[in-house]
Write a protein that holds these residues in place. Structure first.
Motif, PDB file in Angstrom:
ATOM      1  N   THR A 351       0.854  -1.184   0.000  1.00  0.00           N
ATOM      2  CA  THR A 351       0.000   0.000   0.000  1.00  0.00           C
ATOM      3  C   THR A 351       0.893   1.237   0.000  1.00  0.00           C
ATOM      4  O   THR A 351       2.090   1.174   0.308  1.00  0.00           O
ATOM      5  N   ILE A 352       0.298   2.378  -0.314  1.00  0.00           N
ATOM      6  CA  ILE A 352       1.061   3.628  -0.287  1.00  0.00           C
ATOM      7  C   ILE A 352       1.565   3.905   1.131  1.00  0.00           C
ATOM      8  O   ILE A 352       2.696   4.372   1.329  1.00  0.00           O
ATOM      9  N   ALA A 353       0.751   3.596   2.135  1.00  0.00           N
ATOM     10  CA  ALA A 353       1.204   3.782   3.517  1.00  0.00           C
ATOM     11  C   ALA A 353       2.399   2.894   3.818  1.00  0.00           C
ATOM     12  O   ALA A 353       3.341   3.305   4.511  1.00  0.00           O
ATOM     13  N   GLU A 354       2.389   1.649   3.306  1.00  0.00           N
ATOM     14  CA  GLU A 354       3.524   0.757   3.512  1.00  0.00           C
ATOM     15  C   GLU A 354       4.762   1.248   2.773  1.00  0.00           C
ATOM     16  O   GLU A 354       5.891   1.110   3.264  1.00  0.00           O
ATOM     17  N   VAL A 355       4.585   1.826   1.595  1.00  0.00           N
ATOM     18  CA  VAL A 355       5.730   2.393   0.867  1.00  0.00           C
ATOM     19  C   VAL A 355       6.355   3.520   1.674  1.00  0.00           C
ATOM     20  O   VAL A 355       7.585   3.620   1.798  1.00  0.00           O
ATOM     21  N   ALA A 356       5.511   4.386   2.239  1.00  0.00           N
ATOM     22  CA  ALA A 356       6.036   5.474   3.069  1.00  0.00           C
ATOM     23  C   ALA A 356       6.844   4.932   4.230  1.00  0.00           C
ATOM     24  O   ALA A 356       7.942   5.431   4.539  1.00  0.00           O
ATOM     25  N   GLY A 357       6.322   3.883   4.907  1.00  0.00           N
ATOM     26  CA  GLY A 357       7.050   3.286   6.023  1.00  0.00           C
ATOM     27  C   GLY A 357       8.355   2.659   5.577  1.00  0.00           C
ATOM     28  O   GLY A 357       9.384   2.767   6.258  1.00  0.00           O
ATOM     29  N   THR A 358       8.349   1.998   4.411  1.00  0.00           N
ATOM     30  CA  THR A 358       9.569   1.391   3.891  1.00  0.00           C
ATOM     31  C   THR A 358      10.621   2.440   3.576  1.00  0.00           C
ATOM     32  O   THR A 358      11.809   2.276   3.916  1.00  0.00           O
ATOM     33  N   MET A 359      10.208   3.522   2.938  1.00  0.00           N
ATOM     34  CA  MET A 359      11.175   4.565   2.591  1.00  0.00           C
ATOM     35  C   MET A 359      11.781   5.192   3.840  1.00  0.00           C
ATOM     36  O   MET A 359      12.972   5.521   3.873  1.00  0.00           O
ATOM     37  N   ARG A 360      10.965   5.309   4.893  1.00  0.00           N
ATOM     38  CA  ARG A 360      11.503   5.845   6.151  1.00  0.00           C
ATOM     39  C   ARG A 360      12.501   4.863   6.761  1.00  0.00           C
ATOM     40  O   ARG A 360      13.557   5.274   7.254  1.00  0.00           O
ATOM     41  N   GLU A 361      12.188   3.568   6.716  1.00  0.00           N
ATOM     42  CA  GLU A 361      13.133   2.572   7.232  1.00  0.00           C
ATOM     43  C   GLU A 361      14.444   2.562   6.458  1.00  0.00           C
ATOM     44  O   GLU A 361      15.509   2.281   7.006  1.00  0.00           O
ATOM     45  N   LEU A 362      14.357   2.869   5.184  1.00  0.00           N
ATOM     46  CA  LEU A 362      15.564   2.914   4.366  1.00  0.00           C
ATOM     47  C   LEU A 362      16.425   4.144   4.661  1.00  0.00           C
ATOM     48  O   LEU A 362      17.531   4.254   4.150  1.00  0.00           O
ATOM     49  N   GLY A 363      15.903   5.050   5.474  1.00  0.00           N
ATOM     50  CA  GLY A 363      16.665   6.229   5.853  1.00  0.00           C
ATOM     51  C   GLY A 363      16.190   7.518   5.238  1.00  0.00           C
ATOM     52  O   GLY A 363      16.789   8.572   5.444  1.00  0.00           O
ATOM     53  N   SER A 364      15.098   7.486   4.476  1.00  0.00           N
ATOM     54  CA  SER A 364      14.586   8.688   3.824  1.00  0.00           C
ATOM     55  C   SER A 364      13.929   9.620   4.833  1.00  0.00           C
ATOM     56  O   SER A 364      13.197   9.180   5.716  1.00  0.00           O
ATOM     57  N   VAL A 365      14.168  10.902   4.671  1.00  0.00           N
ATOM     58  CA  VAL A 365      13.481  11.927   5.447  1.00  0.00           C
ATOM     59  C   VAL A 365      12.259  12.421   4.681  1.00  0.00           C
ATOM     60  O   VAL A 365      11.210  12.703   5.244  1.00  0.00           O
ATOM     61  N   ASP A 366      12.415  12.541   3.362  1.00  0.00           N
ATOM     62  CA  ASP A 366      11.305  12.876   2.470  1.00  0.00           C
ATOM     63  C   ASP A 366      11.190  11.753   1.443  1.00  0.00           C
ATOM     64  O   ASP A 366      12.192  11.116   1.085  1.00  0.00           O
ATOM     65  N   ALA A 367       9.980  11.518   0.957  1.00  0.00           N
ATOM     66  CA  ALA A 367       9.791  10.488  -0.066  1.00  0.00           C
ATOM     67  C   ALA A 367       8.662  10.882  -0.988  1.00  0.00           C
ATOM     68  O   ALA A 367       7.761  11.646  -0.619  1.00  0.00           O
TER      69      ALA A 367
END
Length: 412
Positions: A351-367
């Motif tokens: 889901t888009i919410a899961e993508v946001a969580g994944t990008m944050r786990e990868l170290g992203s501040v903005d996505a």
């Protein structure tokens, strides 16, 4: 269990420990896979790496392909991949090889079909603004005219991810600022190389547009993409700042350098009907950023997922799909380009919410979310290879031609 699944499951405890140590050390593993996912990392070039790993989701296992790009290396840069015209499409691999890119992913959502307007040619043009090599190619269509999933609250078709001439990546919005000046006065410009113009407006089409018909620009409304085409249209061709042709119907065919075609609908059409052959006309346009005065070398549209390390409110947590996204870390000096795999075993996606969580786990501040589904493609060139290869499995079974993408380049 497949060979790849065994390979990814091996060493899971080691990576979890490393991730924990990275957290204690101040997020030293920015760009690494989330804890529990075991990556295979390949150095494509100094400052550019590729890795893949499994991701657990609420609906099964997704498989991620990630490019890690370090803009602190002065020889690494990003730019727009596109097939030479706004209204055109090409596979990501072909665009990457033509431009000499080391790697890349697909880009913005686009005008993929016109089943709602029988007889009208789909343009293939993207939804949002686009800048390539510092040159503004196009502006954004109205919100109601976009293709793709519903926008998260508070976002618009003018949202972009880009890299400025300062070599820092950032999220921003790019609005069109333009005018048409004649001896009778000045008119506002409502569009630039867009497949959909705002109601009652005048749009400019330049040589960047391509040869596709401009009729689609007068179809739909600001709130309803499926609404009928306008019956009140007019087109004026301006060459070397003089009116040289007029027509009641938007045309097609290539536009020569130094020529601008003005297309009007409703009130805009009525204004253009006042123009006459030989009249002097000056058309001015630029894309204006809302958050910085630093010019962009590259930008393209989509929509934000993370800002300041926090997911945007209202992100969809129900619809899972194959996705493409971009993360910004280290103050805009590092980017993470993610594409999910579309193979049958992983096609449930995130889901888009899961993508946001994944990008944050990868170290992203903005996505930032890009087009997904059958468009999702990640390509990379092995060191010494002459061409890129597609690293994920496109969900349609083959690469889909798309209007643009993000290219990763490495100077010799």
């Amino acid at each position: 269990m497949t060979r790849r699944q065994r390979r990814f499951s091996a060493g899971k405890n080691v990576l979890t420990l490393l991730a924990a140590l990275g957290t204690l050390a101040g997020a030293a593993l920015v760009g690494a896979a989330p804890a529990g996912a075991v990556p295979e990392r390949t150095a494509l070039a100094p400052g550019v790496a590729y890795e893949e790993f499994d991701l657990p989701s609420a609906r099964g296992t997704a498989h991620a392909h990630v490019l890690i790009v370090d803009l602190r290396d002065p020889r690494v840069r990003l730019d727009l991949l596109y097939p030479g015209a706004v209204a055109a499409r090409s596979p990501v691999s072909r665009m990457a090889d033509a431009a000499g890119a080391v790697a890349g992913v697909n880009g913005d959502f686009f005008n993929i079909t016109e089943t709602q307007h029988p007889g009208v040619e789909a343009t293939g043009a993207s939804v949002g603004p686009a800048i390539a090599k510092g040159h503004g190619l196009k502006a954004a269509v109205p919100n109601g005219q976009r293709f793709g999933p519903a926008l998260p609250p508070g976002t618009t078709t003018e949202d972009v991810i880009g890299v400025g001439v300062d070599r820092r990546a950032r999220l921003d919005t790019l609005a069109l600022d333009g005018s048409i000046r004649t001896p009778a006065g000045r008119l506002p410009l409502g569009g630039l190389n867009q497949y959909a113009l705002p109601e009652d407006s005048i749009g400019a089409f330049t040589s960047d547009w391509g040869s596709v018909s401009r009729v689609r620009a007068t179809c739909g409304t600001d709130a309803d993409r499926a609404a009928g085409c306008s019956t009140d249209t007019y087109e004026v061709t301006v060459r070397r700042h003089r009116v040289v042709a007029m027509s009641d119907t938007p045309g097609s065919g290539p536009i020569a350098a130094g020529t601008t075609v003005l297309v009007g609908r409703e009130a805009g059409a009525r204004q253009l009907r006042k123009f006459f052959a030989g009249e002097p006309v000056a058309v001015r346009h630029r894309l204006v950023a809302s958050t910085t005065r630093i010019p962009y070398r590259f930008a393209l549209g989509g929509y934000p997922l993370l800002r300041g390390g926090q997911p945007l409110p209202g992100l969809d947590d129900r619809t899972a799909a194959v996705r493409t996204a971009v993360g910004v870390a280290d103050g805009g000096r590092r980017l993470l380009l993610l594409a999910l795999d579309g193979a049958p075993a992983y096609r449930t996606g995130l889901t888009i919410a899961e993508v946001a969580g994944t990008m944050r786990e990868l170290g992203s501040v903005d996505a930032f979310s890009l087009d997904g589904g059958g468009s999702t493609t990640l390509v990379a060139r092995e060191p010494g290879a002459s061409a890129v290869t597609v690293r994920n499995h496109p969900s349609g079974g083959a690469e889909r031609p798309v209007p643009n993408g993000i290219g990763v380049f490495r100077a010799p």
